[in-house]
Design a protein around this motif. Structure first.
Motif, mmCIF file in Angstrom:
data_model
loop_
_atom_site.group_PDB
_atom_site.id
_atom_site.type_symbol
_atom_site.label_atom_id
_atom_site.label_comp_id
_atom_site.label_asym_id
_atom_site.label_seq_id
_atom_site.Cartn_x
_atom_site.Cartn_y
_atom_site.Cartn_z
ATOM 1 N N ARG A 95 -27.987 31.304 9.309
ATOM 2 C CA ARG A 95 -26.777 32.323 8.599
ATOM 3 C C ARG A 95 -26.147 31.575 7.398
ATOM 4 O O ARG A 95 -25.996 32.208 6.498
ATOM 5 N N ASP A 96 -26.077 30.223 7.307
ATOM 6 C CA ASP A 96 -25.661 29.665 6.227
ATOM 7 C C ASP A 96 -26.547 29.781 5.247
ATOM 8 O O ASP A 96 -26.234 30.023 3.883
ATOM 9 N N PHE A 97 -27.724 29.559 5.503
ATOM 10 C CA PHE A 97 -28.850 29.967 4.201
ATOM 11 C C PHE A 97 -28.707 31.396 3.672
ATOM 12 O O PHE A 97 -28.786 31.502 2.648
ATOM 13 N N PHE A 98 -28.553 32.249 4.526
ATOM 14 C CA PHE A 98 -28.439 33.786 4.120
ATOM 15 C C PHE A 98 -27.297 33.895 3.427
ATOM 16 O O PHE A 98 -27.202 34.429 2.250
ATOM 17 N N ALA A 99 -26.244 33.132 3.799
ATOM 18 C CA ALA A 99 -24.919 33.260 3.053
ATOM 19 C C ALA A 99 -25.001 32.762 1.659
ATOM 20 O O ALA A 99 -24.512 33.243 0.605
ATOM 21 N N LYS A 100 -25.703 31.588 1.561
ATOM 22 C CA LYS A 100 -25.566 30.971 0.279
ATOM 23 C C LYS A 100 -26.494 31.682 -0.706
ATOM 24 O O LYS A 100 -26.562 31.447 -2.054
ATOM 25 N N ILE A 101 -27.486 32.494 -0.054
ATOM 26 C CA ILE A 101 -28.319 33.442 -1.085
ATOM 27 C C ILE A 101 -27.985 34.659 -1.109
ATOM 28 O O ILE A 101 -28.696 35.699 -1.589
ATOM 29 N N GLY A 102 -26.685 34.958 -0.979
ATOM 30 C CA GLY A 102 -25.954 36.191 -0.957
ATOM 31 C C GLY A 102 -26.029 37.323 -0.002
ATOM 32 O O GLY A 102 -25.441 38.434 -0.210
ATOM 33 N N VAL A 103 -26.220 37.076 1.422
ATOM 34 C CA VAL A 103 -26.226 37.856 2.391
ATOM 35 C C VAL A 103 -25.496 37.363 3.374
ATOM 36 O O VAL A 103 -25.737 36.309 4.134
ATOM 37 N N GLU A 104 -24.407 38.031 3.724
ATOM 38 C CA GLU A 104 -23.475 37.832 4.652
ATOM 39 C C GLU A 104 -24.084 38.593 6.040
ATOM 40 O O GLU A 104 -24.479 39.442 6.104
ATOM 41 N N THR A 105 -23.972 37.658 7.157
ATOM 42 C CA THR A 105 -24.237 38.303 8.441
ATOM 43 C C THR A 105 -23.099 38.589 9.223
ATOM 44 O O THR A 105 -22.022 37.981 9.206
ATOM 45 N N ILE A 106 -23.368 39.395 10.286
ATOM 46 C CA ILE A 106 -22.303 39.474 11.446
ATOM 47 C C ILE A 106 -22.876 39.870 12.772
ATOM 48 O O ILE A 106 -24.134 40.479 12.884
ATOM 49 N N ALA A 107 -22.453 39.255 13.780
ATOM 50 C CA ALA A 107 -22.644 39.648 15.246
ATOM 51 C C ALA A 107 -21.755 40.627 16.055
ATOM 52 O O ALA A 107 -20.835 39.962 16.484
ATOM 53 N N ARG A 108 -21.861 41.797 15.516
ATOM 54 C CA ARG A 108 -20.658 42.766 16.024
ATOM 55 C C ARG A 108 -20.479 42.865 17.544
ATOM 56 O O ARG A 108 -19.449 43.068 18.007
ATOM 57 N N ASP A 109 -21.632 42.667 18.129
ATOM 58 C CA ASP A 109 -21.784 42.800 19.847
ATOM 59 C C ASP A 109 -21.583 41.340 20.409
ATOM 60 O O ASP A 109 -21.624 40.988 21.581
ATOM 61 N N GLY A 110 -21.253 40.327 19.368
ATOM 62 C CA GLY A 110 -21.198 38.862 19.956
ATOM 63 C C GLY A 110 -22.463 38.213 20.224
ATOM 64 O O GLY A 110 -22.479 37.135 20.764
ATOM 65 N N PHE A 111 -23.629 38.659 20.143
ATOM 66 C CA PHE A 111 -24.991 38.487 20.452
ATOM 67 C C PHE A 111 -26.125 38.589 19.378
ATOM 68 O O PHE A 111 -26.275 37.443 18.556
ATOM 69 N N ARG A 112 -26.393 40.003 18.713
ATOM 70 C CA ARG A 112 -27.353 39.759 17.901
ATOM 71 C C ARG A 112 -26.795 39.925 16.499
ATOM 72 O O ARG A 112 -25.615 40.197 16.205
ATOM 73 N N VAL A 113 -27.449 39.104 15.586
ATOM 74 C CA VAL A 113 -26.949 38.711 14.346
ATOM 75 C C VAL A 113 -27.714 39.664 13.259
ATOM 76 O O VAL A 113 -28.970 39.567 13.413
ATOM 77 N N PHE A 114 -26.928 40.477 12.416
ATOM 78 C CA PHE A 114 -27.611 41.215 11.507
ATOM 79 C C PHE A 114 -27.099 41.003 10.082
ATOM 80 O O PHE A 114 -25.934 40.527 10.171
ATOM 81 N N PRO A 115 -27.602 41.442 9.320
ATOM 82 C CA PRO A 115 -26.990 41.451 7.731
ATOM 83 C C PRO A 115 -25.858 42.279 8.023
ATOM 84 O O PRO A 115 -25.749 43.321 8.692
ATOM 85 N N VAL A 116 -24.516 42.221 7.211
ATOM 86 C CA VAL A 116 -23.337 43.076 7.392
ATOM 87 C C VAL A 116 -23.885 44.658 7.272
ATOM 88 O O VAL A 116 -23.376 45.506 7.949
ATOM 89 N N ASN A 117 -24.629 44.770 6.313
ATOM 90 C CA ASN A 117 -24.998 46.176 6.016
ATOM 91 C C ASN A 117 -26.111 46.673 6.824
ATOM 92 O O ASN A 117 -26.604 48.027 6.403
ATOM 93 N N HIS A 118 -26.624 45.917 7.833
ATOM 94 C CA HIS A 118 -27.682 46.329 8.810
ATOM 95 C C HIS A 118 -28.837 46.756 8.062
ATOM 96 O O HIS A 118 -29.468 47.848 8.311
ATOM 97 N N SER A 119 -29.160 46.161 6.582
ATOM 98 C CA SER A 119 -30.249 46.374 6.081
ATOM 99 C C SER A 119 -31.322 45.487 5.779
ATOM 100 O O SER A 119 -30.854 44.440 5.262
ATOM 101 N N SER A 137 -33.445 45.527 3.277
ATOM 102 C CA SER A 137 -33.539 45.409 1.948
ATOM 103 C C SER A 137 -33.116 44.437 1.305
ATOM 104 O O SER A 137 -33.535 43.753 0.350
ATOM 105 N N ILE A 138 -31.776 44.105 1.777
ATOM 106 C CA ILE A 138 -30.868 43.250 1.084
ATOM 107 C C ILE A 138 -31.452 41.865 1.470
ATOM 108 O O ILE A 138 -31.416 40.648 0.638
ATOM 109 N N ILE A 139 -32.156 41.692 2.681
ATOM 110 C CA ILE A 139 -32.874 40.623 3.161
ATOM 111 C C ILE A 139 -34.100 40.135 2.010
ATOM 112 O O ILE A 139 -34.069 38.961 1.391
#
Length: 411
Positions: free
Chosen positions: A86-110, A112-114
């Motif tokens: 997650r730190d790696f992706f944050a450094k390259i401009g992709v913020e992540t989120i675990a809305r259900d407290g478990f699965r981690v996705f890009p904030v925009n759930h796409s 393409s940004i990855i």
């Protein structure tokens, strides 16, 4: 070509991309070779395009989900775990989120940004990329690997095999990595398609396709495999079963199916309620509503379509009241409600398998470096090795962690 690379990475999936970035970040001259016209085709399709990158389990919990081979991952996860990812992706401009407290996705759930961010990072660290490369031969002469394609010859001090498994051949999976591994003396375990829908002998639940069974419990009804059990959401199809619990359980079922041709399952649609609890529930319902039909009684437990099919299995008229049903049919109904039998008779093979069970034997790979124990300078990462996990970001995390470690080239 006289130029000798420090490392050539074979395969432009998540593990190969991460291995390339990791290796080039150590000031190595790196070439990434991909057989398709673009890198990351399978990554783009991951999680229906939403890209479930990882999850929030502890390392021990995470490894346990991979079964007996899970401990092999300990060093890779130690040097690059979910937080590091997650730190790696944050450094390259992709913020992540675990809305259900478990699965981690890009904030925009796409996805393409990855892909865009990884493309930019590959360029930034100076990875050379060549796509549409069909490799014909790989050999090692002295300390140099020589890779021959239709048009070129490539040379490198090290190579990383990150070619993935056999799932989704339309996205480039052909098992080339297994061939290369064998040519260098490695053993490849038997491979089976995994993470896909299953076909059942019983077609009577085809009318229930609109209904999802939450927290269904599945178990294999063969004494030798009696410990195989899994809980999760289940969906009916015209041909059989799918849903998260089926996708995960397919990892266990496909090897058994190869041996037995049919695999009997027992499924609890009622979160494990036993016969006594089910009977008590029905008696209470009858007491409250003595004129209700058996279908109306069962609708307090199950969706109408599912309840109807269970009554059909038991050859019970849906308009009868519980007291009007013959004793032996009541008994069968209670048993079937507790554990409904299904018979798995097939699957769609690797065509729609998200992952592969089996791969390069872990005993011949150094878990601390991902380097071959047979050939110096030969590394493996990702799905090509004999490690596979369930749905929920497990396999992508392994791809990134093992790619990061392999890219260090043993340092």
């Amino acid at each position: 070509m006289n130029n000798i690379y420090d490392c050539i990475v074979l395969g432009g999936g998540p593990s190969g991309i991460k291995a390339s970035i990791s290796c080039a970040s150590e000031k190595n001259h790196v070439l990434l070779l991909e057989k398709l016209p673009k890198i990351a085709s399978k990554l783009k399709a991951t999680g229906g395009g939403k890209c479930n990158l990882t999850n929030t389990l502890t390392t021990d919990e995470f490894m346990a989900k991979f079964g007996k081979n899970g401990r092999f991952m300990s060093h890779a996860l130690e040097v690059f775990d979910a937080n590091d990812l997650r730190d790696f992706f944050a450094k390259i401009g992709v913020e992540t989120i675990a809305r259900d407290g478990f699965r981690v996705f890009p904030v925009n759930h796409s996805s393409s940004i990855i892909l865009s961010a990884l493309d930019e990072e590959l360029k930034r660290v100076g990875v050379d990329i060549e796509c549409s490369v069909a490799i014909q031969n790989i050999k090692k002469e002295d300390d140099t690997f020589i890779i021959t394609s239709k048009d070129k010859i490539y040379k490198s001090k090290n190579i990383i095999i990150a070619t993935g498994g056999l799932g989704y051949p339309t996205l480039g999976a052909t098992g080339d990595g297994y061939i290369y591994a064998k040519e260098f003396g490695h053993t490849v375990t038997s491979t089976h398609p995994a993470m896909m829908p299953l076909i059942t002998k019983e077609k009577n639940f085809a009318s229930c396709v609109a209904d999802t069974i939450a927290k269904a419990i599945l178990k294999v009804n063969i004494p030798k495999y009696k410990n195989l059990k899994l809980t999760g959401d289940l969906i009916f199809t015209k041909e059989g079963l799918r849903g998260p619990v089926i996708l995960d359980f397919a990892r266990e079922i496909t090897p058994i199916l190869e041996k037995h041709n049919e695999v009997p399952l027992l499924i609890s649609f009622l979160k494990g309620k036993n016969e006594e609890e089910i009977y008590k529930h029905l008696k209470n319902e009858i007491g409250k509503n003595p004129t209700h039909t058996i279908l109306e009684n069962l609708e307090t437990l199950l969706a109408t379509s599912v309840a109807t099919e269970i009554l059909n299995i038991c050859q019970i008229d849906t308009n009868l009241r519980f007291k009007q049903i013959e004793g032996f049919k009541r008994e069968k109904l209670i048993k079937t409600l507790a554990w409904t039998p299904f018979t798995i008779i097939g699957h769609e093979g690797f065509k729609n398998a998200m992952i592969t069970r089996g791969g390069v034997d872990l005993k011949q790979i150094d878990s601390k470096t991902m380097q071959s124990k047979i050939v110096d300078g030969l590394y493996f990462c990702g799905e090509v090795v004999n490690i596979d996990g369930p749905c929920g970001g497990y396999n992508l995390q392994w791809s990134f962690s093992s790619g990061f470690l392999a890219g260090k080239l043993g340092k």
